[in-house]
Design a protein around this motif. Structure first.
Motif, PDB file in Angstrom:
ATOM      1  N   LYS A   1       0.834  -1.210   0.000  1.00 33.65           N
ATOM      2  CA  LYS A   1       0.000   0.000   0.000  1.00 33.65           C
ATOM      3  C   LYS A   1       0.870   1.262   0.000  1.00 33.65           C
ATOM      4  CE  LYS A   1      -3.808  -2.347   2.358  1.00 33.65           C
ATOM      5  NZ  LYS A   1      -4.601  -2.485   1.123  1.00 33.65           N
ATOM      6  N   ILE A   2       1.962   1.214   0.757  1.00 32.49           N
ATOM      7  CA  ILE A   2       2.885   2.352   0.781  1.00 32.49           C
ATOM      8  C   ILE A   2       3.544   2.521  -0.580  1.00 32.49           C
ATOM      9  CG2 ILE A   2       4.956   3.301   1.875  1.00 32.49           C
ATOM     10  CD1 ILE A   2       4.186   1.544   4.348  1.00 32.49           C
ATOM     11  N   ALA A   3       3.958   1.401  -1.175  1.00 34.40           N
ATOM     12  CA  ALA A   3       4.611   1.443  -2.486  1.00 34.40           C
ATOM     13  C   ALA A   3       3.686   2.029  -3.544  1.00 34.40           C
ATOM     14  CB  ALA A   3       5.059   0.037  -2.892  1.00 34.40           C
ATOM     15  N   ALA A   4       2.425   1.632  -3.526  1.00 37.08           N
ATOM     16  CA  ALA A   4       1.477   2.146  -4.513  1.00 37.08           C
ATOM     17  C   ALA A   4       1.362   3.664  -4.425  1.00 37.08           C
ATOM     18  CB  ALA A   4       0.108   1.494  -4.310  1.00 37.08           C
ATOM     19  N   PHE A   5       1.293   4.172  -3.217  1.00 38.67           N
ATOM     20  CA  PHE A   5       1.250   5.636  -3.045  1.00 38.67           C
ATOM     21  C   PHE A   5       2.520   6.281  -3.586  1.00 38.67           C
ATOM     22  CE2 PHE A   5       2.672   9.214  -0.393  1.00 38.67           C
ATOM     23  CZ  PHE A   5       1.722  10.154  -0.764  1.00 38.67           C
ATOM     24  N   MET A   6       3.679   5.701  -3.280  1.00 38.48           N
ATOM     25  CA  MET A   6       4.950   6.326  -3.641  1.00 38.48           C
ATOM     26  C   MET A   6       5.189   6.396  -5.144  1.00 38.48           C
ATOM     27  SD  MET A   6       6.330   7.529  -0.969  1.00 38.48           S
ATOM     28  CE  MET A   6       7.952   7.932  -1.631  1.00 38.48           C
ATOM     29  N   VAL A   7       4.550   5.529  -5.920  1.00 37.73           N
ATOM     30  CA  VAL A   7       4.726   5.583  -7.381  1.00 37.73           C
ATOM     31  C   VAL A   7       3.553   6.269  -8.070  1.00 37.73           C
ATOM     32  CG1 VAL A   7       6.227   3.565  -7.420  1.00 37.73           C
ATOM     33  CG2 VAL A   7       3.760   3.255  -7.762  1.00 37.73           C
ATOM     34  N   SER A   8       2.676   6.858  -7.272  1.00 33.03           N
ATOM     35  CA  SER A   8       1.515   7.543  -7.841  1.00 33.03           C
ATOM     36  C   SER A   8       1.770   9.038  -7.980  1.00 33.03           C
ATOM     37  CB  SER A   8       0.289   7.319  -6.946  1.00 33.03           C
ATOM     38  OG  SER A   8       0.389   8.102  -5.764  1.00 33.03           O
ATOM     39  N   ASP A   9       0.892   9.701  -8.707  1.00 32.41           N
ATOM     40  CA  ASP A   9       1.004  11.149  -8.864  1.00 32.41           C
ATOM     41  C   ASP A   9       0.775  11.873  -7.540  1.00 32.41           C
ATOM     42  OD1 ASP A   9       1.558  10.851 -11.518  1.00 32.41           O
ATOM     43  OD2 ASP A   9      -0.453  11.348 -12.224  1.00 32.41           O
ATOM     44  N   ALA A  10       0.102  11.213  -6.601  1.00 31.04           N
ATOM     45  CA  ALA A  10      -0.132  11.829  -5.291  1.00 31.04           C
ATOM     46  C   ALA A  10       1.178  12.087  -4.552  1.00 31.04           C
ATOM     47  CB  ALA A  10      -1.037  10.931  -4.447  1.00 31.04           C
ATOM     48  N   ALA A  11       2.227  11.350  -4.929  1.00 34.84           N
ATOM     49  CA  ALA A  11       3.541  11.523  -4.292  1.00 34.84           C
ATOM     50  C   ALA A  11       4.516  12.251  -5.214  1.00 34.84           C
ATOM     51  CB  ALA A  11       4.114  10.160  -3.909  1.00 34.84           C
ATOM     52  N   SER A  12       3.991  13.016  -6.149  1.00 32.48           N
ATOM     53  CA  SER A  12       4.849  13.640  -7.162  1.00 32.48           C
ATOM     54  C   SER A  12       5.791  14.706  -6.602  1.00 32.48           C
ATOM     55  CB  SER A  12       3.990  14.249  -8.279  1.00 32.48           C
ATOM     56  OG  SER A  12       3.159  15.272  -7.756  1.00 32.48           O
ATOM     57  N   TYR A  13       5.538  15.178  -5.376  1.00 36.32           N
ATOM     58  CA  TYR A  13       6.427  16.182  -4.788  1.00 36.32           C
ATOM     59  C   TYR A  13       7.452  15.561  -3.839  1.00 36.32           C
ATOM     60  CZ  TYR A  13       7.771  20.971  -3.693  1.00 36.32           C
ATOM     61  OH  TYR A  13       8.470  22.152  -3.584  1.00 36.32           O
ATOM     62  N   ILE A  14       7.512  14.245  -3.853  1.00 38.27           N
ATOM     63  CA  ILE A  14       8.498  13.529  -3.029  1.00 38.27           C
ATOM     64  C   ILE A  14       9.556  12.936  -3.939  1.00 38.27           C
ATOM     65  CG2 ILE A  14       8.890  11.666  -1.363  1.00 38.27           C
ATOM     66  CD1 ILE A  14       5.935  11.844  -0.607  1.00 38.27           C
ATOM     67  N   THR A  15      10.811  13.262  -3.720  1.00 37.65           N
ATOM     68  CA  THR A  15      11.896  12.606  -4.443  1.00 37.65           C
ATOM     69  C   THR A  15      13.164  12.625  -3.583  1.00 37.65           C
ATOM     70  OG1 THR A  15      12.888  12.320  -6.632  1.00 37.65           O
ATOM     71  CG2 THR A  15      12.888  14.565  -5.726  1.00 37.65           C
ATOM     72  N   GLY A  16      13.974  11.585  -3.745  1.00 43.00           N
ATOM     73  CA  GLY A  16      15.190  11.455  -2.966  1.00 43.00           C
ATOM     74  C   GLY A  16      14.952  11.011  -1.535  1.00 43.00           C
ATOM     75  N   ALA A  17      13.732  10.597  -1.248  1.00 45.90           N
ATOM     76  CA  ALA A  17      13.364  10.228   0.118  1.00 45.90           C
ATOM     77  C   ALA A  17      13.429   8.720   0.326  1.00 45.90           C
ATOM     78  CB  ALA A  17      11.958  10.719   0.442  1.00 45.90           C
ATOM     79  N   THR A  18      13.776   8.338   1.534  1.00 48.86           N
ATOM     80  CA  THR A  18      13.618   6.951   1.959  1.00 48.86           C
ATOM     81  C   THR A  18      12.548   6.926   3.040  1.00 48.86           C
ATOM     82  OG1 THR A  18      15.904   6.311   1.444  1.00 48.86           O
ATOM     83  CG2 THR A  18      14.711   4.956   3.042  1.00 48.86           C
ATOM     84  N   ILE A  19      11.436   6.307   2.718  1.00 50.62           N
ATOM     85  CA  ILE A  19      10.304   6.219   3.638  1.00 50.62           C
ATOM     86  C   ILE A  19      10.511   5.016   4.555  1.00 50.62           C
ATOM     87  CG2 ILE A  19       7.808   5.948   3.807  1.00 50.62           C
ATOM     88  CD1 ILE A  19       8.730   8.578   2.479  1.00 50.62           C
ATOM     89  N   ASP A  20      10.425   5.226   5.857  1.00 48.18           N
ATOM     90  CA  ASP A  20      10.652   4.157   6.815  1.00 48.18           C
ATOM     91  C   ASP A  20       9.358   3.398   7.059  1.00 48.18           C
ATOM     92  OD1 ASP A  20      13.168   5.291   6.959  1.00 48.18           O
ATOM     93  OD2 ASP A  20      12.751   6.380   8.820  1.00 48.18           O
ATOM     94  N   ALA A  21       9.331   2.137   6.630  1.00 54.93           N
ATOM     95  CA  ALA A  21       8.175   1.271   6.839  1.00 54.93           C
ATOM     96  C   ALA A  21       8.633   0.096   7.696  1.00 54.93           C
ATOM     97  CB  ALA A  21       7.600   0.797   5.523  1.00 54.93           C
ATOM     98  N   THR A  22       8.916   0.393   8.970  1.00 55.52           N
ATOM     99  CA  THR A  22       9.610  -0.565   9.825  1.00 55.52           C
ATOM    100  C   THR A  22       8.883  -0.863  11.129  1.00 55.52           C
ATOM    101  OG1 THR A  22      10.878   1.140  10.992  1.00 55.52           O
ATOM    102  CG2 THR A  22      11.829   0.291   8.935  1.00 55.52           C
ATOM    103  N   GLY A  23       7.685  -0.341  11.284  1.00 59.37           N
ATOM    104  CA  GLY A  23       6.987  -0.539  12.547  1.00 59.37           C
ATOM    105  C   GLY A  23       7.648   0.173  13.707  1.00 59.37           C
ATOM    106  N   GLY A  24       8.519   1.126  13.392  1.00 62.69           N
ATOM    107  CA  GLY A  24       9.205   1.885  14.425  1.00 62.69           C
ATOM    108  C   GLY A  24      10.623   1.422  14.700  1.00 62.69           C
ATOM    109  N   MET A  25      11.080   0.379  14.025  1.00 66.29           N
ATOM    110  CA  MET A  25      12.482  -0.046  14.194  1.00 66.29           C
ATOM    111  C   MET A  25      13.430   1.067  13.826  1.00 66.29           C
ATOM    112  SD  MET A  25      12.557  -3.895  12.609  1.00 66.29           S
ATOM    113  CE  MET A  25      14.299  -4.110  12.989  1.00 66.29           C
ATOM    114  N   LEU A  26      13.042   1.816  12.803  1.00 62.95           N
ATOM    115  CA  LEU A  26      13.834   2.943  12.327  1.00 62.95           C
ATOM    116  C   LEU A  26      13.017   4.205  12.538  1.00 62.95           C
ATOM    117  CD1 LEU A  26      16.479   3.735  10.840  1.00 62.95           C
ATOM    118  CD2 LEU A  26      15.248   3.429   8.693  1.00 62.95           C
ATOM    119  N   MET A  27      13.527   5.094  13.352  1.00 66.46           N
ATOM    120  CA  MET A  27      12.855   6.371  13.599  1.00 66.46           C
ATOM    121  C   MET A  27      13.866   7.480  13.403  1.00 66.46           C
ATOM    122  SD  MET A  27      10.500   5.673  16.974  1.00 66.46           S
ATOM    123  CE  MET A  27       9.306   4.351  17.042  1.00 66.46           C
ATOM    124  N   ARG A  28      13.582   8.400  12.473  1.00 68.96           N
ATOM    125  CA  ARG A  28      14.545   9.469  12.164  1.00 68.96           C
ATOM    126  C   ARG A  28      13.834  10.809  12.104  1.00 68.96           C
ATOM    127  NH1 ARG A  28      16.997   8.106   6.707  1.00 68.96           N
ATOM    128  NH2 ARG A  28      14.916   7.374   6.246  1.00 68.96           N
TER     129      ARG A  28
END
Length: 252
Positions: free
Chosen positions: A225-252
């Motif tokens: 579900k996260i991947a689908a959003f990230m490749v959609s036009d809804a995420a067109s203003y996001i680039t160069g980002a690493t989205i953390d989908a870790t359940g909180g293992m990674l918090m930055r």
């Protein structure tokens, strides 16, 4: 939300099972055509093709060893020929071998880097060249790991190193091709229940669960579900980002 993916074509490596399969099905639900990259997993790949066709989208499965540059070209061009172009590239395939640093054979190190990092470069290069030549926009999504930031504690230093390379490559690529309308992002995964992790989770479930603040291991559908959003036009203003989908293992 309508992600406006209908009629677009996504090439997804490692899409015959696990996270890749779930991403393929999620994008197909949004109306995208899917190029399933796999390696010697024809039966599972054809099952995913059938699942996608039952949804109402189109798909093909291509057997390709993406550690080889010629196989990367074969995979990419097969998708182009079938669907007329690739709009979305998702570099998902990966190896997760286990060995302590003192025991890692050089060929295991090299193979891990070739699949997890070099293939990301090779397929991204093909995608970017195509988009620049055609003056079309596109989306690249690279699947990386929390290990890129935390390192490995369980004998996966070569995996962690290759995934850290993916993060840096994602940023560099995003800077280069952003002015041309190509978005390049990544998702850092935590612990996801797949065939690749099943044995480790079964052997030591408490160790892994204690590292996840949310308190559960991710399912592939969570990531899709996260991947689908990230490749959609809804995420067109996001680039160069690493989205953390870790359940909180990674918090930055």
């Amino acid at each position: 939300m309508d992600l406006k993916l209908s009629g677009k074509t996504a090439l997804i490596t490692g899409a015959s099972s696990g996270v890749g399969r779930s991403i393929a099905l999620e994008l197909a639900q949004e109306g995208a055509n899917i190029v399933i990259g796999h390696f010697k997993d024809a039966q599972n790949a054809q099952t995913v093709v059938s699942e996608i066709e039952q949804i109402g989208s189109q798909a093909i499965a291509i057997d390709a060893d993406i550690s080889d540059a010629e196989n990367c070209r074969k995979l990419f061009h097969a998708g182009e020929q079938k669907f007329g172009g690739i709009d979305i590239l998702i570099n998902n395939a990966g190896l997760w071998p286990s060995n302590w640093i003192q025991d890692i054979p050089l060929d295991e190190w090299n193979k891990t880097v070739e699949v997890n990092l070099t293939a990301v470069f090779l397929l991204s290069q093909l995608f970017i060249k195509n988009k620049l030549a055609s003056k079309k926009t596109g989306k690249i999504l690279n699947i990386t790991s929390q290990a890129a930031f935390h390192g490995s504690t369980t004998g996966h230093a070569h995996y962690a190193a290759s995934k850290a390379g993916v993060v840096s490559f994602t940023v560099s690529a995003a800077r280069e091709v952003g002015p041309h309308g190509i978005n390049v992002n990544a998702i850092a995964l935590g612990i996801v229940e797949t065939n690749m992790t099943k044995a480790a989770l079964a052997a030591n479930p408490d160790y892994y669960l204690k590292r996840i603040p949310i308190g559960r291991v991710a399912q592939p559908e969570d990531i899709a579900k996260i991947a689908a959003f990230m490749v959609s036009d809804a995420a067109s203003y996001i680039t160069g980002a690493t989205i953390d989908a870790t359940g909180g293992m990674l918090m930055r």
